[in-house]
Design an enzyme around this catalytic site. Structure first.
Site, mmCIF file in Angstrom:
data_model
loop_
_atom_site.group_PDB
_atom_site.id
_atom_site.type_symbol
_atom_site.label_atom_id
_atom_site.label_comp_id
_atom_site.label_asym_id
_atom_site.label_seq_id
_atom_site.Cartn_x
_atom_site.Cartn_y
_atom_site.Cartn_z
ATOM 1 N N ILE A 97 0.826 -1.202 0.000
ATOM 2 C CA ILE A 97 0.000 0.000 0.000
ATOM 3 C C ILE A 97 0.862 1.255 0.000
ATOM 4 O O ILE A 97 0.590 2.213 -0.736
ATOM 5 C CB ILE A 97 -0.970 0.004 1.193
ATOM 6 N N ASP A 118 10.892 3.895 6.448
ATOM 7 C CA ASP A 118 10.860 2.440 6.584
ATOM 8 C C ASP A 118 12.205 1.991 7.135
ATOM 9 O O ASP A 118 13.237 2.175 6.486
ATOM 10 C CB ASP A 118 10.583 1.757 5.252
ATOM 11 N N CYS A 236 -9.740 -2.801 2.513
ATOM 12 C CA CYS A 236 -10.102 -2.822 1.095
ATOM 13 C C CYS A 236 -11.445 -3.516 0.896
ATOM 14 O O CYS A 236 -12.250 -3.102 0.047
ATOM 15 C CB CYS A 236 -9.006 -3.515 0.281
ATOM 16 N N ARG A 318 -8.993 -17.098 1.233
ATOM 17 C CA ARG A 318 -7.758 -16.638 0.602
ATOM 18 C C ARG A 318 -7.430 -17.600 -0.532
ATOM 19 O O ARG A 318 -7.355 -18.811 -0.329
ATOM 20 C CB ARG A 318 -6.627 -16.597 1.622
#
EC number: 1.2.1.12
Length: 422
Positions: A97, A118, A236, A318
């Site tokens: 994302i 990060d 989402c 999934r």
């Protein structure tokens, strides 16, 4: 060309085609948009400013052409209505994302990413990960590594930071007012508040949150208040389900419903069987199995649409695909309607009040056809079925990466425009 979410978020209201004078004053215009708080059961607007309502009196609401609500198109008569310049954004966590938020931001004229943090990725690797993407293809712009703390993307500098503790990230010094919290770690109010210590004004969590206010663009972003410093963009799947549920509930009423999302593989899964103490089935190899899983996406709809609280729940499968997922909503309706009636209502909303958020297709599509689709939810008219006048199964697709990342930026700009009007 992109445009501000004051305009994009008008997808949650039925608004007449924009007039040049309608957007003459940011503060007054914003209050006009906020004054319309949704639809009645027949999808007509329940409240409008006098200027807008008068434009609707000469015709049926279904003929009204609303302001477009995509991240890539803008009506020619609309001007940017924020106070000054671009909204400056920082990103914490350069995963799927985080990278896509940066990619999409480079194509917008209302938002600029000025910093990325990060602790596990240096500047050179960031450039590589941004440039190449196995799902969405190569980055079309230019990327240069200036030094260990600076990238140049399309000629603009982006600061690179490597801090484990978000309270140590100097967001104010880096020029970032809004922070996208996309690490997947700091998803509660107390944890996300660490970003405020570094000078961030607002934090947008790109995940569901246990206690942060939750927003779905096109559904309830109009309830955002300027004193909310930390918000969640939901998941989402909730972004896919909520616009669909909104239309169906407001037109026919949803008594109860069960949702299943057939969800593409995500980074938290295992490539081969491995340990997963909290979810044993979740530890099985992602490419080898269809894996039943839990999800709070359906229940979360009750947070953005309170009238559906307690009426929806769901689960996930999934599956071994890299991207694009699909929601199956099976529900009982309060008002009798054929499947054709339901399709017509959704099609109307997709062409009008929710254009750019909710899509509609009657073609024989499959999941790969939606890679890179910026809409939150694309209803598949040919995939759903109706058993009776009160029991239907509705199917809607979503690019769980690209569509969601667009909504993160839409929510940020909506927040910025609310701030500009106060």
């Amino acid at each position: 060309m992109a445009f501000s979410s004051l305009l994009r978020s008008a997808a949650s209201y039925t608004v007449a085609a924009p007039r040049p004078d309608f957007f003459s004053s940011p503060a007054s215009d914003h209050s006009k948009v906020l004054s319309s708080l949704g639809f009645s059961r027949n999808l007509k607007p329940s409240r409008f400013s006098s200027g807008i309502s008068s434009s609707l009196q000469n015709g049926n609401a279904r003929s009204v052409q609303p302001i477009k609500a995509t991240a890539t198109e803008v009506p020619s008569a609309v001007r940017r209505s924020s106070s000054s310049g671009k909204t400056k954004v920082g990103i914490n966590g350069f995963g799927r994302i985080g990278r896509l938020v940066l990619r999409i931001a480079t194509s917008r004229d209302d938002i600029e990413v000025v910093a990325v943090n990060d602790p596990f990725i240096d500047a050179k690797y960031m450039a590589y990960m941004l440039k190449y993407d196995s799902t969405h293809g190569n980055f079309k712009g230019s990327i240069n590594v200036i030094d260990d703390s600076t990238l140049e993307i399309n000629g603009k500098k982006v600061n690179v930071v490597s801090k484990r503790d978000p309270s140590e990230i100097p967001w104010a010094d880096l020029g970032a007012d809004y922070v996208v919290e996309s690490s997947g770690v700091f998803t509660t109010l107390s944890k996300a508040a660490s970003h405020l210590k570094g000078g961030a004004k607002k934090v947008i969590i790109s995940a569901p949150s246990a206690d942060a206010p939750m927003f779905v663009v096109g559904v309830n972003e109009h309830t955002y208040q300027p004193n909310m410093d930390i918000v969640s963009n939901a998941s989402c799947t909730t972004n896919c389900l909520a616009p669909l549920a909104k239309v169906v509930h407001e037109e026919f009423g949803i008594l109860e419903g069960l949702m299943t999302t057939v969800h593409a593989t995500t980074a938290t899964q295992k490539t081969v069987d491995g340990p997963s103490m909290k979810d044993w089935r979740g530890g099985r190899g992602a490419s080898q199995n269809i894996i039943p899983s839990s999800t709070g996406a359906a229940k979360a709809v009750g947070k953005v649409l309170p009238e559906l609280n307690g009426k929806l729940t769901g689960m996930a499968f999934r599956v071994p695909t890299s991207n694009v997922s699909v929601v199956d909503l099976t529900c009982r309706l309060e008002k009798g309607a054929s499947y054709e009636d339901v399709k017509a209502a959704i099609k109307h909303a997709s062409e009008g009040p929710l254009k750019g958020i909710l899509g509609y297709t009657d073609e024989d599509v499959v999941s790969n056809d939606f890679v890179g689709d910026s809409r939150s939810s694309i209803f598949d008219a040919n995939a759903g079925i109706g058993l009776s006048k009160s029991f239907v199964k509705l199917v809607s697709w979503y690019d769980n990466e690209w569509g969601y990342s667009n909504r993160v930026l839409d929510l940020i700009e909506h927040m910025a425009l609310v701030a500009a009007s106060h």
